[in-house]
Every structure is written in C-alpha cells, then in structure tokens.
Scaffold this active site. Structure first.
Site, PDB file in Angstrom:
ATOM      1  N   ARG A   1       0.628  28.634 -20.002  1.00 54.94           N
ATOM      2  CA  ARG A   1       1.655  27.630 -20.295  1.00 54.94           C
ATOM      3  C   ARG A   1       1.059  26.221 -20.305  1.00 54.94           C
ATOM      4  O   ARG A   1       1.454  25.382 -21.118  1.00 54.94           O
ATOM      5  CB  ARG A   1       2.829  27.742 -19.314  1.00 54.94           C
ATOM      6  CG  ARG A   1       4.026  26.882 -19.691  1.00 54.94           C
ATOM      7  CD  ARG A   1       5.267  27.187 -18.856  1.00 54.94           C
ATOM      8  NE  ARG A   1       6.059  28.281 -19.398  1.00 54.94           N
ATOM      9  CZ  ARG A   1       6.963  28.168 -20.372  1.00 54.94           C
ATOM     10  NH1 ARG A   1       7.201  26.987 -20.921  1.00 54.94           N
ATOM     11  NH2 ARG A   1       7.637  29.210 -20.806  1.00 54.94           N
TER      12      ARG A   1
ATOM     13  N   GLU B   1       9.292  33.292  -6.745  1.00 52.76           N
ATOM     14  CA  GLU B   1       9.191  34.179  -7.911  1.00 52.76           C
ATOM     15  C   GLU B   1       8.317  35.378  -7.564  1.00 52.76           C
ATOM     16  O   GLU B   1       8.698  36.513  -7.790  1.00 52.76           O
ATOM     17  CB  GLU B   1       8.614  33.416  -9.113  1.00 52.76           C
ATOM     18  CG  GLU B   1       8.469  34.315 -10.337  1.00 52.76           C
ATOM     19  CD  GLU B   1       8.100  33.579 -11.619  1.00 52.76           C
ATOM     20  OE1 GLU B   1       8.282  32.349 -11.686  1.00 52.76           O
ATOM     21  OE2 GLU B   1       7.624  34.241 -12.550  1.00 52.76           O
TER      22      GLU B   1
ATOM     23  N   GLU C   1      13.617  23.562 -16.074  1.00 45.69           N
ATOM     24  CA  GLU C   1      12.287  22.986 -15.911  1.00 45.69           C
ATOM     25  C   GLU C   1      11.961  21.784 -16.804  1.00 45.69           C
ATOM     26  O   GLU C   1      11.281  20.853 -16.350  1.00 45.69           O
ATOM     27  CB  GLU C   1      11.227  24.062 -16.160  1.00 45.69           C
ATOM     28  CG  GLU C   1      11.266  25.214 -15.180  1.00 45.69           C
ATOM     29  CD  GLU C   1      10.396  26.359 -15.648  1.00 45.69           C
ATOM     30  OE1 GLU C   1      10.761  27.034 -16.628  1.00 45.69           O
ATOM     31  OE2 GLU C   1       9.329  26.563 -15.058  1.00 45.69           O
TER      32      GLU C   1
ATOM     33  N   ARG D   1       8.449  24.911 -10.835  1.00 47.56           N
ATOM     34  CA  ARG D   1       9.193  24.222 -11.887  1.00 47.56           C
ATOM     35  C   ARG D   1       8.291  23.586 -12.956  1.00 47.56           C
ATOM     36  O   ARG D   1       7.662  22.561 -12.711  1.00 47.56           O
ATOM     37  CB  ARG D   1      10.074  23.158 -11.246  1.00 47.56           C
ATOM     38  CG  ARG D   1      11.305  22.794 -12.066  1.00 47.56           C
ATOM     39  CD  ARG D   1      12.225  21.942 -11.226  1.00 47.56           C
ATOM     40  NE  ARG D   1      13.538  21.773 -11.845  1.00 47.56           N
ATOM     41  CZ  ARG D   1      14.568  21.224 -11.235  1.00 47.56           C
ATOM     42  NH1 ARG D   1      14.463  20.782  -9.994  1.00 47.56           N
ATOM     43  NH2 ARG D   1      15.727  21.109 -11.849  1.00 47.56           N
TER      44      ARG D   1
ATOM     45  N   GLN E   1      13.614  34.993  -6.131  1.00 45.01           N
ATOM     46  CA  GLN E   1      13.989  34.811  -7.533  1.00 45.01           C
ATOM     47  C   GLN E   1      13.795  36.103  -8.303  1.00 45.01           C
ATOM     48  O   GLN E   1      14.110  36.167  -9.482  1.00 45.01           O
ATOM     49  CB  GLN E   1      13.108  33.716  -8.167  1.00 45.01           C
ATOM     50  CG  GLN E   1      13.334  32.330  -7.599  1.00 45.01           C
ATOM     51  CD  GLN E   1      12.300  31.327  -8.086  1.00 45.01           C
ATOM     52  OE1 GLN E   1      11.580  30.753  -7.286  1.00 45.01           O
ATOM     53  NE2 GLN E   1      12.217  31.083  -9.386  1.00 45.01           N
TER      54      GLN E   1
ATOM     55  N   PHE F   1       5.815  25.372 -14.384  1.00 44.85           N
ATOM     56  CA  PHE F   1       4.908  26.518 -14.517  1.00 44.85           C
ATOM     57  C   PHE F   1       3.659  26.176 -15.333  1.00 44.85           C
ATOM     58  O   PHE F   1       3.317  26.862 -16.278  1.00 44.85           O
ATOM     59  CB  PHE F   1       5.697  27.661 -15.186  1.00 44.85           C
ATOM     60  CG  PHE F   1       5.179  29.037 -14.908  1.00 44.85           C
ATOM     61  CD1 PHE F   1       5.420  29.665 -13.692  1.00 44.85           C
ATOM     62  CD2 PHE F   1       4.450  29.734 -15.862  1.00 44.85           C
ATOM     63  CE1 PHE F   1       4.956  30.954 -13.442  1.00 44.85           C
ATOM     64  CE2 PHE F   1       3.983  31.031 -15.620  1.00 44.85           C
ATOM     65  CZ  PHE F   1       4.241  31.633 -14.399  1.00 44.85           C
TER      66      PHE F   1
ATOM     67  N   ALA G   1      11.191  30.519 -15.717  1.00 40.12           N
ATOM     68  CA  ALA G   1      10.955  30.027 -17.074  1.00 40.12           C
ATOM     69  C   ALA G   1      12.231  29.398 -17.660  1.00 40.12           C
ATOM     70  O   ALA G   1      12.396  29.336 -18.877  1.00 40.12           O
ATOM     71  CB  ALA G   1      10.416  31.139 -17.972  1.00 40.12           C
TER      72      ALA G   1
ATOM     73  N   PHE H   1      12.539  27.062  -6.778  1.00 41.33           N
ATOM     74  CA  PHE H   1      11.618  26.175  -7.510  1.00 41.33           C
ATOM     75  C   PHE H   1      10.329  26.864  -7.917  1.00 41.33           C
ATOM     76  O   PHE H   1       9.300  26.221  -8.090  1.00 41.33           O
ATOM     77  CB  PHE H   1      11.331  24.906  -6.681  1.00 41.33           C
ATOM     78  CG  PHE H   1      12.571  24.136  -6.323  1.00 41.33           C
ATOM     79  CD1 PHE H   1      13.323  23.528  -7.322  1.00 41.33           C
ATOM     80  CD2 PHE H   1      13.006  24.045  -5.011  1.00 41.33           C
ATOM     81  CE1 PHE H   1      14.498  22.831  -7.012  1.00 41.33           C
ATOM     82  CE2 PHE H   1      14.177  23.354  -4.700  1.00 41.33           C
ATOM     83  CZ  PHE H   1      14.919  22.746  -5.697  1.00 41.33           C
TER      84      PHE H   1
HETATM   85  N1  MTE Z   1      17.580  23.925  -9.303  1.00 40.76           N
HETATM   86  C1  MTE Z   1      17.876  24.094  -7.979  1.00 40.76           C
HETATM   87  N2  MTE Z   1      18.945  23.447  -7.483  1.00 40.76           N
HETATM   88  N3  MTE Z   1      17.121  24.902  -7.190  1.00 40.76           N
HETATM   89  C2  MTE Z   1      16.015  25.565  -7.672  1.00 40.76           C
HETATM   90  O1  MTE Z   1      15.347  26.290  -6.927  1.00 40.76           O
HETATM   91  N4  MTE Z   1      14.583  26.014  -9.631  1.00 40.76           N
HETATM   92  C3  MTE Z   1      14.114  25.515 -10.921  1.00 40.76           C
HETATM   93  C4  MTE Z   1      15.297  25.186 -11.840  1.00 40.76           C
HETATM   94  N5  MTE Z   1      16.272  24.387 -11.157  1.00 40.76           N
HETATM   95  C5  MTE Z   1      15.672  25.385  -9.046  1.00 40.76           C
HETATM   96  C6  MTE Z   1      16.516  24.552  -9.834  1.00 40.76           C
HETATM   97  C7  MTE Z   1      13.244  26.454 -11.614  1.00 40.76           C
HETATM   98  S1  MTE Z   1      11.622  26.515 -11.174  1.00 40.76           S
HETATM   99  C8  MTE Z   1      13.693  27.257 -12.622  1.00 40.76           C
HETATM  100  S2  MTE Z   1      12.641  28.271 -13.480  1.00 40.76           S
HETATM  101  C9  MTE Z   1      15.109  27.286 -13.009  1.00 40.76           C
HETATM  102  O2  MTE Z   1      15.898  26.413 -12.217  1.00 40.76           O
HETATM  103  C10 MTE Z   1      15.605  28.714 -12.840  1.00 40.76           C
HETATM  104  O3  MTE Z   1      16.951  28.836 -13.096  1.00 40.76           O
HETATM  105  P1  MTE Z   1      17.577  28.948 -14.576  1.00 40.76           P
HETATM  106  O4  MTE Z   1      16.628  29.761 -15.393  1.00 40.76           O
HETATM  107  O5  MTE Z   1      18.855  29.618 -14.348  1.00 40.76           O
HETATM  108  O6  MTE Z   1      17.685  27.550 -15.061  1.00 40.76           O
HETATM  109  N1  LUZ Z   2       5.776  32.868 -17.926  1.00 41.00           N
HETATM  110  C1  LUZ Z   2       6.465  31.727 -17.934  1.00 41.00           C
HETATM  111  C2  LUZ Z   2       5.777  33.721 -16.892  1.00 41.00           C
HETATM  112  O1  LUZ Z   2       6.429  31.001 -18.892  1.00 41.00           O
HETATM  113  N2  LUZ Z   2       7.191  31.414 -16.855  1.00 41.00           N
HETATM  114  C3  LUZ Z   2       7.263  32.191 -15.770  1.00 41.00           C
HETATM  115  O2  LUZ Z   2       7.931  31.827 -14.821  1.00 41.00           O
HETATM  116  C4  LUZ Z   2       6.527  33.410 -15.769  1.00 41.00           C
HETATM  117  N3  LUZ Z   2       6.539  34.244 -14.714  1.00 41.00           N
HETATM  118  C5  LUZ Z   2       5.832  35.354 -14.758  1.00 41.00           C
HETATM  119  C6  LUZ Z   2       5.073  35.644 -15.880  1.00 41.00           C
HETATM  120  N4  LUZ Z   2       5.062  34.837 -16.920  1.00 41.00           N
HETATM  121 MO1  MOS Z   3      10.568  28.454 -12.338  1.00 42.95          MO
HETATM  122  S1  MOS Z   3       8.699  27.745 -11.913  1.00 42.95           S
HETATM  123  O1  MOS Z   3       9.957  29.330 -13.730  1.00 42.95           O
HETATM  124  O2  MOS Z   3      10.691  29.625 -11.126  1.00 42.95           O
END
Ligand code: MTE
Ligand code: LUZ
Ligand code: MOS
Length: 763
Positions: A326, A248, A713, A358, A213, A360, A527, A244
C-alpha cells in the site's frame, strides 16, 4: 423496537444520507456500553498475565516453570511447550510469529510465558518479575531499520515497482534533488487495550470474547494453536474501544493465550493487558526511512523519481507485506509520475512487530512525495500549491498510476478550487508573509496538501462480506454482519441501510455482536471497507426480505399496511422473514509479482489547508487553523463522516508532530511505553482559531452502497498539511531560500534542528 415510533409515519424520512447518532452513543455517554472487561465474570474466572522478554535478542535457554508454579497465588504456568497445536499467530507469513517465545527471543517485550491466578494483580506481579525466571543468552540485535537494511535483514523479499525509465529521466532533467526523509511510527493507543476472555464450553468447544477487528482470524488462530476445528471455536466481539489497525492481527496472541489457559484448566480465563505491556508486546505503525532522487523541470513537474522505502517491520512479517504494497501504491498520491522506480524493504529488526494502523502504509508512501514536492517548490521559489497542481493526475490524459490502474474518478481540481476559495489560501499566505516580515522569533506557516486514497484490500479475496437480517413478527429487525464496531459507526451505517431497504425507521433496527457463529469466514474490518462491504451485504439480505414481503403484500392487498402488520400477516402465511446477504467487490485484479492491476474499486479524495505558528527559539508550535474538505461520495451519515474526518486529521497530526517512539539504543527497550512519555493529542492541541470541515458534494461514480465512499482511513493524510506548514514556518527563518530538513514527528527538538540547519545554511 422503540415503541414510541410509529414505523409507518417515520419511514417517510430518509434513513440513509442523514445525520444519525451512533447506535451506541447513549450507552457510551452513560458508561453503559459493554466492552470485554465489562462482561460479568463467570464463577471461577482466572486471570492471565504475560512474562515478557527482558532482552532484545537471545537464545532462550530456560524458563524456571517449577519456581513460577510455587509463587503464592499462581494457579498455572504456560509456555510454548504447552501449546498442543501450532505455536504461531501470524496473519500472512506462517511460522514467524510465535504465541509464546520458543528457542529464541526476538525483541524486548516478547511474551515468553503466561502465569494464571485467581487474582489479576497477583498474576501481573509475578509476570512483571519475568527476568528472574528466564535464562537467555544474548545475541547481537538489530534495532533500527537502517541497520537492518544495511545487513539485508528483511521479513519478506524486497518489492519493486517501476514505470518508464526513472534513471534516464533524472539524468536528463533540468533540476535534480537527492535527499533522505525519516518518518516515525505511531502507537494505536486504543483506549481499550488488548483483551480476551475465553470460556470453555461443553464437548471441547470454546467461546472467546475478544476485542478484535478480525473475529474469523482469531477463530483460526485459536483453532490452530489448540488443534481444534473451526467449528469448535466461537469468537464474539460486540465493540472495541478503538482498534485503529492494532487489533486486525495482533489481538491473536492474547486470544490464543486466554484460550489455551481456558482449555487446559477448564475454567474461564481473562487476559487483559496493562497499558505498558500493551506498548511493549504489540507493534504499531511502521516508521519509514526514505532515500530518494528526483529530476524536475522549471514548472516543478516531476520528470523522474527513484525512491527506496525502508520500513521498520519489527521481528516478524505480520502485515508488513501488504503495508509496504500500500505504501508503494500511494507514493504517487495525487500525482502523475511518468518515470518512477520504487523499492520497498521491510527491515527485520529486534523490536515489536509493526502492523496495521489507519492508512496501512498509504500515509507513509504519500508523505514522501508531498515532502519532495514541497522541496521542489522551495528550490524553484514557487508556491508549493502550484507545484502540486502542475503534477496532478489529469482527467483526459496522464491518468494511469504506476501500478497501471487508470484513475477514472479524478475530482482533484474542483475539490482543490473549492477549498482554496473557502480557506482563503492565497490571501492568508500573503497575510502570513506580512506577519513574518515583522516577527523575528514567531513565524507562521501555511500549507495545502491533497489526498487520493485507494479503496479495497490489496489482497483481492478479502473484498467480500456477509450479513444476516432477521425480521421478527412484531416488525423489529435484527442485523448481524461481518464487520466489527470500533467506534467508527459501521453498525449505525449498516442499520441505516437496512432500515432504508425495508422502509422502516432506524429505531426499529438493532445490530448485534459480531460473531463467528452468525456470519462465517469474514474479513477484517479494515482498509476502510467496513461499511462498503457489509452495507452491501446487509442490503442484499434486506432486499430479499423486502421482495418477499412486497410480493406477499401485493397478493393480499396489504401494500399500504404498516410494516409490522405486513410482517405479522406474512409470518402466518409462512413467508420467510429472515435472510442472508453476500457481497464481493467486482472488477478487482492484482498481480503480486509485477505489482500491477486494478487493486482499488475507486479512490477517495480530500484536501486540507493547515496554518501553524512556530516559536523558532524553543521549537514549539501551535496549530492555529485547519480547513478540511473531504470526499465521502454521497454520505450515508454526514455526522459520523465528519467525526471520522476530524478524528483522522487530529490522529495524523499527532503522528506527525508529537508522538515520538524512542527505543534505548543499546538494550532495545521501548522507553516511551506509557502516556507519561508518549504524547497523543488532547483537546488542547486542536486548532485554536478554527477547524472547518466540509464534505465534498459528489456521488461515487462506482456502484457502492448508496454511492457513498469509505471514510475511515483516507482523512489521516489530511494533516500532511500541518507538518508542511511547520516546515513553511521554519523556512521563513531563511527567507524561504533554504529547504528545512525536517523529520517527523516534528517535536520541538526536530523543529529546532531544522531551524538550526536553516540558520547555518543562511549564514
Ligand atoms: N474510528 C474509530 N472511532 N475507532 C477506530 O478504531 N479505526 C480506523 C477507522 N476509524 C477506527 C476508526 C481504521 S484503521 C479503519 S480501517 C476503519 O475505521 C475501519 O472501519 P470502517 O471500514 O468501517 O470504516
Ligand atoms: N490490505 C489493505 C490488507 O489494503 N488493508 C488492510 O488492512 C489489509 N489487511 C490485511 C491484508 N491486506
Ligand atoms: Mo485499518 S489500519 O485498515 O484497521
């Protein structure tokens, strides 16, 4: 470009705000989408496998490298001693996250050495015998967050956020409640495991294909480990088979090991983790323990609350500090807490280092207040819904969060009203009471829970993004941006934005792999900000091109001409047909010391009603129905957003009801390290009667990309209602007079424990 589409005609249809298939859907369903392991291997490719620590804590006395080298088929062996640069791949706190163990091992499963072979199976077989090759003097291990907290062992200093005087408010309150709560962790269980494929190129440069990511951070980690400059390391990711949060920061170790081996051997090296090793070596969602005391009035209004949030951080800091931040900034969830005192502890244990997942920390913080309000309601003999609403943030008063950001976009009441009507919450509660009265063993339960989730990285400078848009002379368009595609549809949304901006059909726009050589210095796609940030950056790039094209077309009288014609003419007139774009979220501030400021650009809201039936003899339950109403502002793509909402609901439901992590209490071995023992929801666990999902119809008051809201999320918090519906069903055993002490995950064992406790108290 799709040759069938006549750009000029199709452009009339809106490119944003309409259902569009995922840009790779046709590849996903045909098995043709290229993941890292599908990239055709170059000649001479070698495979790495990791030897993992067999003990939870100990002094690493020796690694028998000489004997490892003589194992048949082993081409090379690497240990920490072979890393020319910094042996560290931690994202925030530097120096506590070794790539390969050095001096000490900190958890059972920690990578200690890497073996390289032409045949992956040979490498894996030798690595699996790690304990024959390492000498470790065991040291005492802290295996649970509670133990570590008692020993004051933390990965970062405790965090505190207080407003008002919680202690006095609790002491003066008409009612008081003091209790504990335990919420388990969760494995990301991305379908594509951690993988990196490193290719050495000319003049000391490297190309690393990595399922991540955060390509930029992988670039930095590899450069630091190998003592290279950033401009010598290229990291590329076309897509992930799910991230997910698990990719990251924690993709870094694998990128570094593959890159180290590739650099040292001058050969392409791939490191693809076996699922069990992925479980054993990487962290996941933090389990939290809560100790709280709350004072409340007769209406169930929280007058004061004190809470300790104790997270199992694992052996290193990784992303635990922002996760805890968070969590603390989401303990309020949808509620105004006049007097609150929160203390966050990131407990250092000898287990995998926990990381982003997801939500966080947001889900962990918010579930605590939902559990508390649920208890308050039961103690007062009220419907939890009414207690929740009595505590909602106000619109004209009571709108300041504990961290002093004002809630300006509150839509909790209208959203609640709508869901109560469409879900028939009150009527169903009465129907359930009637059912339970005549059913001694099977008990049904229902719950409503709301969501408020802050959008933006709580580290300000991450809230920026870049994009690159190329218009080719045939009118086809290529977009590159800093976001990474993990199935969530960011590429589709960004392509829609560009198509809209240029007034062309989506079929003319293609997104390419995320690549550190195209857009530099990117933030993690995390995020939930992927589409918000990269959508705006891509819009900025596309707008610059459109403005040049518009000016040119006006000058030449070509304003009505098809896009491809204008573009071709512009090219010959030497008009620049590509552009960069940039975006930084405005107006954010955060003071880490006081934990106050405006960390979020806006809030996303939602609410859910879940209904379950519980077998009070076995502890098993079935999710019957879920009504979800979620706020995505003006959706960029309703089909994708509904997919995100439903996916998050089911994923969070799995976390809270069935996904159980068990570490051996003495050895510290993670026992649930494969799908045989770690159970994620299947299609069979979806609500059996109905799953009704709707998007709340209101534009984002904040100036986001086409007034949409982030969706990745926030809906993970919707299934709180499923856990609390189970609690409601269990409480029916005691005529709703006793508060069931239910932990999560609410496995049959946990539910039975709660049933027993209620029965015992009712006697
Ligand atoms: N959806 C799918 N299909 N696969 C993923 O890995 N990750 C989630 C969410 N939805 C994820 C997902 C997480 S943890 C985040 S932070 C966001 O997607 C990241 O993508 P976005 O910021 O473009 O929504
Ligand atoms: N803060 C946050 C963060 O809100 N979401 C994140 O995924 C993150 N990642 C790194 C540092 N701060
Ligand atoms: Mo999503 S936990 O911010 O990769």
């Amino acid at each position: 470009m799709n040759k069938q589409a006549e750009p000029f005609l199709v452009a009339a249809a809106p490119q944003v705000g309409s259902d569009r298939a995922h840009e790779s859907a046709h590849l996903h369903v045909a098995g043709e989408a290229t993941y890292i392991d599908d990239i055709r291997e170059l000649d001479g490719t070698l495979h790495a496998a990791l030897g993992l620590s067999p003990v939870a804590h100990g002094r690493l006395v020796a690694i028998d490298v000489a004997r490892l080298r003589t194992e048949p088929g082993i081409a090379a062996v690497f240990t920490a001693a072979d890393i020319p640069g910094v042996n560290d791949c931690g994202p925030i706190v530097k120096g506590d996250d070794p790539i390969l163990a050095q001096g000490e091992v900190h958890f059972l499963g920690q990578p200690v050495f890497a073996v390289i072979a032409a045949d992956r199976r040979v490498a894996r077989r030798v690595a699996a015998r790690a304990k024959e090759f390492v000498t470790i003097e065991p040291l005492p291990a802290l295996l649970t967050a509670r133990e570590a907290h008692a020993a004051k062992a933390y990965v970062v200093p405790p965090m505190h956020l207080a407003r008002g005087d919680a202690r006095s408010a609790i002491d003066a309150a008409p009612h008081r409640l003091k209790d504990q709560l335990s919420i388990g962790g969760q494995e990301q269980f991305y379908l594509e495991g951690q993988i990196s494929y490193a290719v050495p190129l000319e003049d000391d440069t490297l190309l690393v294909h990595c399922s991540t990511q955060h390509p930029t951070e992988m670039q930095h980690a590899v450069a630091h480990a190998l003592e290279l400059h950033a401009n010598q390391v290229q990291v590329q990711c076309r897509r992930m088979g799910g991230g997910f949060g698990g990719k990251e920061s924690q993709s870094a170790l694998f990128a570094c090991v593959a890159a180290l081996a590739a650099k040292r051997l001058g050969r392409p090296v791939k490191l693809r983790l076996d699922r069990d090793d992925d479980f054993m070596a990487t962290g996941r969602r933090h389990g939290f323990e809560f100790d709280f005391e709350v004072g409340y009035d007769d209406a169930g209004r929280v007058l004061g609350v004190e809470i300790d949030l104790i997270a199992n951080a694992g052996f290193s800091a990784d992303l635990s500090p922002p996760v805890m931040t968070r969590a603390i900034c989401h303990f309020d969830n949808a509620y105004w807490l006049p007097n609150v005192s929160m203390h966050g502890y990131c407990a250092r244990t000898n287990t995998q280092s926990n990381t982003a997942f997801r939500g966080f920390g947001g889900p962990q913080g918010a579930i605590a207040i939902e559990f508390i309000l649920d208890s308050i309601a039961r103690r007062l003999g009220k419907d939890p819904l009414d207690v929740r609403r009595a505590n909602y943030y106000g619109v004209t008063s009571n709108y300041v969060t504990p961290y002093l950001q004002r809630v300006e976009d509150n839509i909790l009441e209208p959203l609640t009203e709508q869901l109560l009507a469409t879900s028939r919450y009150r009527e169903r509660r009465a129907e359930i009471a009637a059912f339970n009265a005549g059913s001694p063993v099977l008990k049904r339960g229902i719950a409503f829970t709301p969501v408020k989730f802050g959008i933006s990285f709580n580290v300000n400078h991450f809230n920026q993004a870049g994009a690159l848009v190329h218009v080719y002379t045939d009118g086809s368009v290529l977009v590159n941006h800093g976001g990474t595609e993990m199935g969530q549809g960011v590429n589709t949304k960004v392509a829609q934005v560009v198509a809209h901006e240029l007034g062309i059909p989506l079929s003319s726009v293609r997104c390419t792999a995320t690549d550190t050589q195209k857009v530099a210095n990117t933030s993690a796609t995390a995020a939930s900000t992927g589409a918000d940030l990269n959508g705006k950056a891509a819009q900025d790039a596309a707008r610059k091109i459109r403005e040049r094209l518009d000016a040119f077309a006006a000058e030449r009288g070509l304003a009505g001409a098809p896009f491809a014609e204008r573009v071709a003419a512009a090219y010959t007139a030497r008009v620049q047909l590509w552009s960069d774009g940039f975006y930084a979220t405005p107006g954010l501030s955060w003071d880490r010391a006081t934990m106050t400021g405006k960390p979020f650009f806006y809030f996303a809201y939602g609410a859910a009603v879940s209904e379950v039936i519980v077998d009070t003899l076995t502890g098993e339950h079935k999710l019957l129905a879920a009504d979800l109403l979620h706020d995505v502002g003006t959706s960029l793509n309703p089909a994708i957003d509904i997919g995100q909402v439903e996916g998050a609901y089911i994923q969070g439901y799995g976390w809270l009801t069935m996904e159980e992590l068990v570490w051996h209490p003495k050895s510290g071995a993670l026992l649930t390290h494969a799908p045989s023992t770690y159970k994620i929801p299947t299609a069979n666990d979806a609500p059996s009667v109905h799953l009704r999902t709707a998007l709340f119809d209101a534009p984002n008051p904040a100036d986001t990309i086409h007034r949409s809201k982030a969706v990745g999320e926030p809906p993970l918090l919707l299934p709180f209602s499923a856990l609390l519906a189970i609690r409601d069903a269990v409480s029916a055993v005691g005529g709703h007079r006793i508060d069931p002490p239910l932990r999560a995950p609410a496995t049959p064992e946990a539910v039975l424990d709660a049933v027993e406790a209620v029965r015992a108290a009712a006697r």
